[in-house]
Scaffold this motif. Structure first.
Motif, PDB file in Angstrom:
ATOM      1  N   PRO A   1       0.826  -1.213   0.000  1.00 53.10           N
ATOM      2  CA  PRO A   1       0.000   0.000   0.000  1.00 53.10           C
ATOM      3  C   PRO A   1       0.859   1.261   0.000  1.00 53.10           C
ATOM      4  N   VAL A   2       1.464   1.539  -1.117  1.00 55.23           N
ATOM      5  CA  VAL A   2       2.437   2.639  -1.130  1.00 55.23           C
ATOM      6  C   VAL A   2       2.043   3.799  -2.041  1.00 55.23           C
ATOM      7  N   ASN A   3       0.936   3.655  -2.741  1.00 51.89           N
ATOM      8  CA  ASN A   3       0.626   4.722  -3.701  1.00 51.89           C
ATOM      9  C   ASN A   3      -0.691   5.426  -3.413  1.00 51.89           C
ATOM     10  N   GLY A   4      -1.152   5.314  -2.154  1.00 48.66           N
ATOM     11  CA  GLY A   4      -2.354   6.022  -1.761  1.00 48.66           C
ATOM     12  C   GLY A   4      -3.617   5.450  -2.387  1.00 48.66           C
ATOM     13  N   ASP A   5      -3.613   4.144  -2.706  1.00 52.02           N
ATOM     14  CA  ASP A   5      -4.769   3.532  -3.349  1.00 52.02           C
ATOM     15  C   ASP A   5      -5.810   3.168  -2.288  1.00 52.02           C
ATOM     16  N   SER A   6      -6.985   3.820  -2.322  1.00 52.99           N
ATOM     17  CA  SER A   6      -7.984   3.560  -1.271  1.00 52.99           C
ATOM     18  C   SER A   6      -8.601   2.169  -1.440  1.00 52.99           C
ATOM     19  N   ASP A   7      -8.418   1.534  -2.609  1.00 58.01           N
ATOM     20  CA  ASP A   7      -8.939   0.180  -2.835  1.00 58.01           C
ATOM     21  C   ASP A   7      -7.928  -0.892  -2.458  1.00 58.01           C
ATOM     22  N   TRP A   8      -6.852  -0.490  -1.827  1.00 60.85           N
ATOM     23  CA  TRP A   8      -5.764  -1.443  -1.587  1.00 60.85           C
ATOM     24  C   TRP A   8      -6.253  -2.727  -0.924  1.00 60.85           C
TER      25      TRP A   8
ATOM     26  N   ASN B   1       7.073  -1.032   9.038  1.00 64.03           N
ATOM     27  CA  ASN B   1       5.820  -1.175   9.790  1.00 64.03           C
ATOM     28  C   ASN B   1       4.637  -1.480   8.875  1.00 64.03           C
ATOM     29  N   LEU B   2       4.938  -2.099   7.725  1.00 64.38           N
ATOM     30  CA  LEU B   2       3.859  -2.320   6.743  1.00 64.38           C
ATOM     31  C   LEU B   2       2.729  -3.195   7.283  1.00 64.38           C
ATOM     32  N   SER B   3       3.095  -4.256   8.037  1.00 65.58           N
ATOM     33  CA  SER B   3       2.071  -5.212   8.448  1.00 65.58           C
ATOM     34  C   SER B   3       1.141  -4.616   9.492  1.00 65.58           C
ATOM     35  N   GLU B   4       1.673  -3.695  10.326  1.00 61.36           N
ATOM     36  CA  GLU B   4       0.761  -3.187  11.353  1.00 61.36           C
ATOM     37  C   GLU B   4       0.567  -1.676  11.204  1.00 61.36           C
ATOM     38  N   GLY B   5      -0.403  -1.374  10.342  1.00 62.27           N
ATOM     39  CA  GLY B   5      -0.896  -0.014  10.363  1.00 62.27           C
ATOM     40  C   GLY B   5      -0.134   0.999   9.538  1.00 62.27           C
ATOM     41  N   PHE B   6       0.586   0.567   8.536  1.00 59.55           N
ATOM     42  CA  PHE B   6       1.096   1.557   7.577  1.00 59.55           C
ATOM     43  C   PHE B   6      -0.138   2.134   6.898  1.00 59.55           C
ATOM     44  N   HIS B   7      -0.241   3.456   6.826  1.00 57.78           N
ATOM     45  CA  HIS B   7      -1.490   4.025   6.326  1.00 57.78           C
ATOM     46  C   HIS B   7      -1.466   4.091   4.809  1.00 57.78           C
ATOM     47  N   THR B   8      -2.588   3.704   4.214  1.00 61.04           N
ATOM     48  CA  THR B   8      -2.608   3.666   2.759  1.00 61.04           C
ATOM     49  C   THR B   8      -2.542   5.071   2.157  1.00 61.04           C
ATOM     50  N   ASN B   9      -2.645   6.090   3.002  1.00 57.41           N
ATOM     51  CA  ASN B   9      -2.479   7.428   2.431  1.00 57.41           C
ATOM     52  C   ASN B   9      -1.043   7.927   2.546  1.00 57.41           C
ATOM     53  N   GLU B  10      -0.175   7.081   3.166  1.00 58.50           N
ATOM     54  CA  GLU B  10       1.236   7.458   3.163  1.00 58.50           C
ATOM     55  C   GLU B  10       1.780   7.080   1.795  1.00 58.50           C
ATOM     56  N   PHE B  11       2.566   7.942   1.234  1.00 59.32           N
ATOM     57  CA  PHE B  11       3.005   7.713  -0.139  1.00 59.32           C
ATOM     58  C   PHE B  11       4.495   7.389  -0.162  1.00 59.32           C
ATOM     59  N   VAL B  12       4.833   6.224  -0.700  1.00 58.77           N
ATOM     60  CA  VAL B  12       6.234   5.874  -0.888  1.00 58.77           C
ATOM     61  C   VAL B  12       6.474   5.887  -2.392  1.00 58.77           C
ATOM     62  N   PRO B  13       7.312   6.750  -2.885  1.00 49.93           N
ATOM     63  CA  PRO B  13       7.444   6.873  -4.334  1.00 49.93           C
ATOM     64  C   PRO B  13       8.225   5.711  -4.942  1.00 49.93           C
ATOM     65  N   MET B  14       7.518   4.566  -5.121  1.00 58.12           N
ATOM     66  CA  MET B  14       8.168   3.359  -5.635  1.00 58.12           C
ATOM     67  C   MET B  14       8.835   3.625  -6.975  1.00 58.12           C
ATOM     68  N   SER B  15       8.144   4.423  -7.815  1.00 57.18           N
ATOM     69  CA  SER B  15       8.683   4.650  -9.144  1.00 57.18           C
ATOM     70  C   SER B  15      10.000   5.424  -9.059  1.00 57.18           C
ATOM     71  N   ALA B  16      10.218   6.116  -7.941  1.00 51.00           N
ATOM     72  CA  ALA B  16      11.499   6.812  -7.776  1.00 51.00           C
ATOM     73  C   ALA B  16      12.514   5.943  -7.048  1.00 51.00           C
ATOM     74  N   ILE B  17      12.023   5.166  -6.066  1.00 53.36           N
ATOM     75  CA  ILE B  17      12.965   4.363  -5.267  1.00 53.36           C
ATOM     76  C   ILE B  17      13.387   3.110  -6.016  1.00 53.36           C
TER      77      ILE B  17
END
Ligand code: SAM
Length: 325
Positions: free
Chosen positions: A192-199, A307-323
């Protein structure tokens, strides 16, 4: 020389992104909403990227993965890769690509001594592939895979991000592809790294993938080699083919994580999900010793776990396309 972090993990794997640009718009990677436009990222020059790779090799990095964005879209990438092969101590250079440009570039990549390719391929159905990638053409990838084989590459590892109701029924087609071509297909949990509310609706746990596959195939677990990375592998039906699952959400593999990541604009992260990054640019303006010192600090201070498994928020944005994943 090899370096360990505070938690005694040996750090030997650098993922180096060479560009933020990509020729695809994968729905799970690129955010759905408009982000405030960052000031145009100042890409590190090839010279600086080379210095980072060279100093990292001196510190004990044995594996260098070139990634992006899409690494093959940056002009001059082949000459850069050719330079990298002269760095002593760097065990192997590998590359991750969406294969859109692979047909034209496979022979040059092989010549530049890239050892192996990971290819992202999320669907074997042309229309689903186009929808998932925001316009990609499946044929381009398949032609690229064939060209890589012709150029003498070992069979690639295929990476599939599994989305429920989109491509999850295709896990069986991918298993057949692995058997037909004698290659490895790895199913990756959607992070859940791109702010997708349907994650939550789209996410498929890798245990479910294994359970569904094992109803049709014999899956024999393979031993994990040291430093082998995050996937769990299974031999398929006694063939030379394998499937793997990568479970960043359901089973974090932080205890054996051996990597650091550097973006194309010089931000270094000890963890894909760290909100903090260290900017290498000021150190690159100084000498190689300063660069080496800061790389040592980044390695030493690698976070214990994400902390992905416990409560990483889907509105937090990790720029995968950059990383670079
Ligand atoms: N353009 C190259 C490619 O397509 O392989 C390299 C960059 S891409 C960001 C690297 C990897 O990250 C790909 O295998 C991609 O599937 C994966 N990735 C990106 N976003 C992801 C997400 N939200 N969850 C899981 N994997 C993701």
């Amino acid at each position: 020389m090899s370096l360990t972090d505070t938690y005694n993990r040996k750090i030997s794997y650098l993922r180096l992104s060479v560009t933020h640009d990509c020729n695809l718009r994968c729905r799970y990677c690129v955010p759905h909403y408009d982000l405030p436009k960052p000031s145009k990222p100042s890409l590190l020059s090839y010279n600086d990227l080379f210095r980072v790779a060279q100093q990292s090799a001196q510190l004990g990095m044995q594996k260098l993965r070139i990634t992006g964005g899409e690494p093959l879209v940056r002009p001059g990438i082949i000459s850069f890769l050719e330079r990298l092969k002269d760095i002593s101590g760097l065990g192997e250079i590998v590359l991750t690509t969406n294969a859109m440009l692979l047909k034209e570039m496979a022979a040059s990549l092989r010549h530049a001594d890239v050892k192996r390719l990971n290819i992202s391929l999320d669907s074997l159905k042309p229309e689903v592939f186009t929808a998932m990638t925001g316009g990609g053409k499946l044929n381009r990838v398949l032609d690229g895979i064939a060209a890589a084989e012709q150029a003498g590459f070992p069979p690639p590892q295929i990476n599939v991000v599994v989305l429920r109701g989109v491509n999850d029924e295709e896990i069986f087609d991918f298993a057949s592809m692995a058997i037909d071509k004698g290659l490895t297909v790895r199913f990756i949990e959607y992070m859940p790294v791109n702010g997708d509310s349907d994650w939550n609706k789209l996410y498929v746990n890798s245990d479910e993938i294994l359970k569904r596959l094992s109803a049709h195939h014999q899956l024999t677990p393979q031993k994990r080699a040291e430093g082998a990375g995050p996937a769990r592998y299974f031999q398929l039906d006694h063939s030379s083919a394998r499937v793997g699952v990568i479970s960043p959400v359901s089973k974090h593999f932080c205890a054996s994580c051996n990597r650091i990541r550097i973006t194309a604009d010089g931000l270094a992260r000890g963890c894909l999900f760290s909100q903090e990054a260290i900017d290498l640019k000021p150190y690159l303006l100084r000498d190689d010793e300063a660069l080496s010192e800061i790389l040592k600090i980044i390695i030493r201070e690698k976070p214990l776990r994400h902390n992905l498994s416990e409560g990483f928020h889907t509105n937090e944005f990790v720029p995968m396309s950059a990383i670079g994943g």
